[in-house]
Scaffold this motif. Structure first.
Motif, mmCIF file in Angstrom:
data_model
loop_
_atom_site.group_PDB
_atom_site.id
_atom_site.type_symbol
_atom_site.label_atom_id
_atom_site.label_comp_id
_atom_site.label_asym_id
_atom_site.label_seq_id
_atom_site.Cartn_x
_atom_site.Cartn_y
_atom_site.Cartn_z
ATOM 1 N N ALA A 1 15.055 15.307 62.093
ATOM 2 C CA ALA A 1 13.741 15.545 61.190
ATOM 3 C C ALA A 1 12.654 15.157 61.791
ATOM 4 C CB ALA A 1 14.240 14.764 59.604
ATOM 5 N N ILE A 2 12.447 13.779 62.356
ATOM 6 C CA ILE A 2 11.334 13.174 62.950
ATOM 7 C C ILE A 2 10.919 14.186 63.995
ATOM 8 C CG2 ILE A 2 10.410 11.321 64.252
ATOM 9 C CD1 ILE A 2 12.254 9.470 62.418
ATOM 10 N N ILE A 3 12.001 14.557 65.038
ATOM 11 C CA ILE A 3 11.550 15.103 66.303
ATOM 12 C C ILE A 3 10.929 16.620 65.947
ATOM 13 C CG2 ILE A 3 12.522 16.413 68.438
ATOM 14 C CD1 ILE A 3 14.258 13.632 68.377
ATOM 15 N N LEU A 4 11.897 17.242 64.872
ATOM 16 C CA LEU A 4 11.297 18.611 64.698
ATOM 17 C C LEU A 4 10.037 18.749 63.945
ATOM 18 C CD1 LEU A 4 14.807 20.233 63.342
ATOM 19 C CD2 LEU A 4 13.404 20.616 65.550
ATOM 20 N N GLY A 5 9.720 17.494 63.079
ATOM 21 C CA GLY A 5 8.352 17.403 62.562
ATOM 22 C C GLY A 5 7.246 17.556 63.738
ATOM 23 N N ASN A 6 7.770 16.404 64.621
ATOM 24 C CA ASN A 6 6.849 16.401 65.708
ATOM 25 C C ASN A 6 6.664 17.727 66.226
ATOM 26 O OD1 ASN A 6 5.191 14.682 67.695
ATOM 27 N ND2 ASN A 6 6.665 15.602 69.190
ATOM 28 N N GLN A 7 7.699 18.705 66.538
ATOM 29 C CA GLN A 7 7.444 19.724 67.078
ATOM 30 C C GLN A 7 6.659 20.755 66.404
ATOM 31 O OE1 GLN A 7 8.973 20.868 69.917
ATOM 32 N NE2 GLN A 7 9.298 18.755 70.465
ATOM 33 N N LEU A 8 6.776 20.761 64.927
ATOM 34 C CA LEU A 8 5.750 21.396 64.218
ATOM 35 C C LEU A 8 4.333 21.124 64.152
ATOM 36 C CD1 LEU A 8 8.104 22.029 61.043
ATOM 37 C CD2 LEU A 8 7.468 23.702 62.737
ATOM 38 N N ALA A 9 4.241 19.622 64.342
ATOM 39 C CA ALA A 9 2.920 19.271 64.453
ATOM 40 C C ALA A 9 2.117 19.422 65.877
ATOM 41 C CB ALA A 9 2.933 17.856 63.832
ATOM 42 N N ARG A 10 3.014 19.435 66.610
ATOM 43 C CA ARG A 10 2.526 19.702 68.085
ATOM 44 C C ARG A 10 1.552 20.715 68.244
ATOM 45 N NH1 ARG A 10 4.405 20.854 73.337
ATOM 46 N NH2 ARG A 10 6.612 21.661 72.267
ATOM 47 N N PRO A 11 2.087 21.945 68.035
ATOM 48 C CA PRO A 11 1.110 23.081 67.984
ATOM 49 C C PRO A 11 -0.243 22.911 67.382
ATOM 50 C CG PRO A 11 3.155 23.802 67.662
ATOM 51 C CD PRO A 11 3.424 22.364 67.411
ATOM 52 N N LEU A 12 -0.308 22.099 66.145
ATOM 53 C CA LEU A 12 -1.617 21.964 65.383
ATOM 54 C C LEU A 12 -2.309 20.936 66.176
ATOM 55 C CD1 LEU A 12 -0.067 21.856 61.504
ATOM 56 C CD2 LEU A 12 -1.022 23.833 63.005
ATOM 57 N N LEU A 13 -1.651 19.940 66.821
ATOM 58 C CA LEU A 13 -2.543 18.893 67.543
ATOM 59 C C LEU A 13 -3.200 19.700 68.970
ATOM 60 C CD1 LEU A 13 0.168 16.000 67.488
ATOM 61 C CD2 LEU A 13 -1.944 16.303 66.233
ATOM 62 N N LEU A 14 -2.440 20.489 69.261
ATOM 63 C CA LEU A 14 -3.036 21.376 70.529
ATOM 64 C C LEU A 14 -4.107 22.002 70.014
ATOM 65 C CD1 LEU A 14 0.292 22.590 72.294
ATOM 66 C CD2 LEU A 14 -1.329 21.070 73.154
ATOM 67 N N LEU A 15 -3.821 22.994 68.983
ATOM 68 C CA LEU A 15 -5.195 23.592 68.505
ATOM 69 C C LEU A 15 -6.209 22.813 68.174
ATOM 70 C CD1 LEU A 15 -2.975 26.255 66.305
ATOM 71 C CD2 LEU A 15 -4.404 26.653 68.367
ATOM 72 N N ALA A 16 -5.987 21.729 67.261
ATOM 73 C CA ALA A 16 -7.214 20.942 67.193
ATOM 74 C C ALA A 16 -8.053 20.334 68.363
ATOM 75 C CB ALA A 16 -6.560 19.584 66.216
ATOM 76 N N ALA A 17 -6.920 19.819 69.391
ATOM 77 C CA ALA A 17 -7.775 19.268 70.445
ATOM 78 C C ALA A 17 -8.563 20.501 71.355
ATOM 79 C CB ALA A 17 -6.772 18.817 71.512
ATOM 80 N N GLY A 18 -7.707 21.725 71.420
ATOM 81 C CA GLY A 18 -8.573 22.935 71.995
ATOM 82 C C GLY A 18 -9.805 23.250 71.215
#
Length: 751
Positions: free
Chosen positions: A321-338
């Motif tokens: 649950a924690i890892i998959l939550g991080n997997q879902l949020a990681r694209p959003l973090l990449l988009l925010a940084a980009g």
């Protein structure tokens, strides 16, 4: 382009997460395999399961503890990110909680249901219904095998009818096609005595294929076909590959009354699943009684395995649950940084996830959009560079055009000029930009004429649709106070977008001069032909008249006759000399260019003038001073014609210097390495040329001397053209006064 630091950090975190997910998944899969293995062996080897149950429990507890520590570490990181206010922290916590609840609550519910199910199901396995089910399973397997056997037998009989008329030479190919149509693993054609005729499939690779028995051959002759299931009676342990259906069908031989029929054998392997199920049903039925006595132990093994699996699944669900939550949020973090990098103007390549979900596609779309923006910016930069290069090329072309180019507005003001315009008009036009052309000093008449021609062109274009105008113009060019040059221009004008006006003009003075020289040559040739012929009869007639009347006239009339005859003869001689000069000008031969030493030619010609001066009085002698450049290389020229040029220039200079206060003629040679040309200059100290003579000095019969023919400079110009040499003629201005004239020629050096 290098990837920005935030993006690199995100990628490093993503790699760490992937490693954690991989290691955790590997551990969970390993434990799951062990559990499944033990559960598989539990039915057959209950003692093995019970002996390793405690060890398995310890392993599960240790792994669960490690996973619990990982969960606590990840949770601490999440709360630390939340306190620092990092983007995506709240989303990660929400996703982790949702996944944990989604995995834990259903798992717990399924465990209790499964526990009750296993407890009750094991008891229900050992009743009359289970035994009836096993009997029904055995019967179902037999019916299925019979159906498969009958189907293959029917197909084999049909195939046997197709082989009735096939010759033996084509039999292997026909059997191969039948093997694909049945379908079958092996097809063999036997003779009635059991001899192999042809085969297709696996039997081709066997030296002695298994022959049908005599009993099987007799049964086929009476029943026309026979189907047998093999490999299920006594199979090897764990091996079902030998289970197959073998069919024998009778093949008739039409046209052969006494021939023995042949047998077609088709072998089809049973599906592994069907054979395995049939064996499993047999084995299950055999072991049914054995398991009926071990109900309690079997129930304990299954419930224990279920409990361990639940424990592992719950811990794994929380971690995932924690890892998959991080997997879902990681694209959003990449988009925010980009997005922050793009907002700051950084269009370097952005990281993109390679997953097939929508968020991964969103990161790829964002990366592609950023790349397209970068490409568009690069394209704009390239376009600007190309525009700048095109502008520079256009400016270079304009700067190196021999023609002059001027852009005027609709009011006649100068907007843009090129160096060619300044070179042709001999006026610094760049200093007059923004002002009317008609106000430029020395170009007042030219500017007014251009404005008039544009006005007439615009009126004519509206009436006749003209796209340009073209006309020649003659002006006196040069800066105020400097020597003026008569320039013949051919000007062309057109209208540009924005009501701008384009004026292009070129100096055609040399072309006009060449045309005039050609015309004068034609005139000279005709004059030499038309005038010279009657001159000799005139002279002879005058001399004969004098001879006939000699002694027959009185003394006064005789003297008058002699005077008239001398006058006629002298004038005829003068006209002959004039005609000969015209003839020589018209018949000037083409130059034979060879490497020659200009200094040596000048020295030879000047030496002649020095010898002539020995017989003249000091009062009538005009000295010639030489200034020769010793570095002058050889030039390409015709030595004879160059001597004639030097002679004509020196003669003209001496004639112009007669009566001047300073009587001196200077001839000079100069080597100019920048232009790689040798310059010949003749200077006199006479009165110079009047303005109207400067305009046409190189035209035949233009002279300032009372007795001259005006062909000296014309011959010089013609010879210079033959040598591709430039001729310049101007007055020498010193302190605002004319101090003489200067003629210069520029020759190319020898290769």
């Amino acid at each position: 382009m290098e990837m920005p630091a935030p993006s690199r950090a995100l990628l490093r975190n993503a790699k760490a997460v992937r490693w954690a997910v991989g290691i955790g998944a590997a551990i969970m899969v390993a434990i799951a395999i062990v559990l499944l293995f033990l559960l598989t062996l539990a039915t057959n080897n209950r003692e093995l399961y019970e002996r390793n149950y405690n060890r398995l429990l310890v392993v599960n507890v240790v792994v669960a503890g490690v996973l619990l520590l990982v969960i606590l570490w990840v949770a601490l990181r999440l709360f630390s990110r939340l306190r620092r206010g990092k983007f995506g922290s709240r989303l990660l916590i929400k996703l982790a909680a949702i996944f944990a609840l989604t995995g834990f609550v259903p798992g717990l519910l399924i465990y209790f249901v499964s526990y009750q199910f296993v407890s009750r199901s094991i008891e229900s396995w050992f009743d009359v219904k289970v035994e009836g089910a096993l009997d029904a399973g055995l019967n179902l397997g037999r019916v299925t095998l019979d159906a498969l056997s009958n189907d293959l037998a029917a197909k084999t009989r049909n195939a046997a009818t197709q082989l009735a008329e096939v010759p033996d030479s084509s039999m292997p190919l026909a059997l191969d096609r039948l093997r694909e149509q049945l379908p079958a693993n092996d097809v063999i054609l036997w003779s009635s005595t059991g001899q192999l005729v042809a085969s297709a499939g696996e039997s081709r690779f066997k030296l002695n294929p298994e022959r049908p028995t005599a009993q099987q051959i007799r049964n086929v002759r009476t029943q026309r076909s026979l189907a047998v299931v093999e490999g299920l009676d006594e199979p090897a342990p764990g091996n079902t590959t030998n289970a197959r259906i073998k069919v024998l069908a009778l093949v008739a031989q039409p046209g052969a009354t006494f021939g023995e029929p042949r047998l077609l054998q088709a072998t089809q392997a049973l599906p592994p699943s069907l054979a395995a199920n049939a064996l499993a049903v047999q084995e299950a039925y055999r072991e049914y009684q054995e398991r009926a006595l071990a109900r309690e132990g079997l129930r304990r093994m299954y419930i224990g395995t279920l409990t361990l699996s639940l424990f592992l699944a719950v811990i794994g669900a929380v971690l995932l649950a924690i890892i998959l939550g991080n997997q879902l949020a990681r694209p959003l973090l990449l988009l925010a940084a980009g997005v922050r990098e793009v907002a700051a103007g950084d269009l370097s390549p952005k990281p993109a996830l390679q997953g097939k979900d929508e968020l991964g596609g969103l990161t790829r779309s964002f990366a592609e959009m950023t790349q397209q923006l970068a490409d568009a910016r690069d394209a704009v930069d390239r376009s600007m560079g190309e525009v700048s290069a095109a502008r520079a090329n256009l400016q270079t072309i304009l700067d190196n055009l021999t023609a002059g180019v001027i852009v005027l507005d609709d009011q006649g003001n100068v907007q843009t000029t090129n160096p060619g315009a300044t070179r042709v008009l001999r006026v610094p036009l760049a200093a007059w930009e923004g002002r009317p052309l008609a106000e430029v000093e020395g170009l007042e008449a030219f500017g007014a004429w251009v404005q008039q021609r544009f006005d007439e062109y615009l009126d004519e274009r509206r009436q006749h649709g003209l796209d340009h105008w073209q006309q020649s113009f003659e002006l006196s060019a040069g800066s105020p106070g400097a020597p003026q040059h008569i320039v013949t221009l051919v000007a062309r004008g057109a209208e540009m977008p924005g009501n701008a006006r384009l004026l292009v003009f070129d100096d055609i003075s040399e072309i006009v001069s060449a045309q005039r020289a050609q015309a004068w040559g034609e005139v000279a040739r005709r004059l030499a032909h038309e005038i010279k012929n009657p001159l000799t009869p005139i002279q002879l007639s005058a001399e004969r008249l004098e001879m006939k009347l000699a002694g027959k006239l009185a003394e006064p009339e005789q003297a008058q006759l002699a005077k008239a005859v001398r006058t006629i003869v002298d004038q005829v001689d003068a006209m002959k000399r004039l005609v000969n000069e015209f003839r020589d000008y018209a018949r000037l031969p083409a130059a034979e260019l060879k490497p020659v030493d200009l200094n040596a030619i000048v020295s030879d010609v000047v030496a002649l003038y020095a010898r002539e001066a020995d017989g003249e009085s000091a009062a009538s002698h005009v000295p010639v001073r030489m200034e020769l450049d010793a570095q002058c290389p050889t030039i390409m020229g015709d030595a004879q014609q160059l001597r004639q040029v030097i002679h004509n220039l020196l003669q003209n200079a001496q004639d112009a210097t007669e009566g001047a206060p300073v009587r001196e003629v200077t001839i000079r040679t100069e080597w100019r390495p920048q232009s790689k040309r040798v310059r010949l200059v003749v200077l006199d100290s006479g009165t110079g040329f009047p303005e109207h003579i400067l305009k046409r000095a190189f035209e035949p019969y233009v002279t300032t001397k009372a007795k001259g023919t005006g062909l000296g400079l014309a011959v010089v110009k013609k010879i210079a053209d033959e040598h591709a040499a430039r001729v310049d003629l101007k007055n020498r201005i010193e302190e605002g006064a004319v101090r003489g004239a200067q003629v210069s020629l520029s020759f190319a050096v020898a290769a």
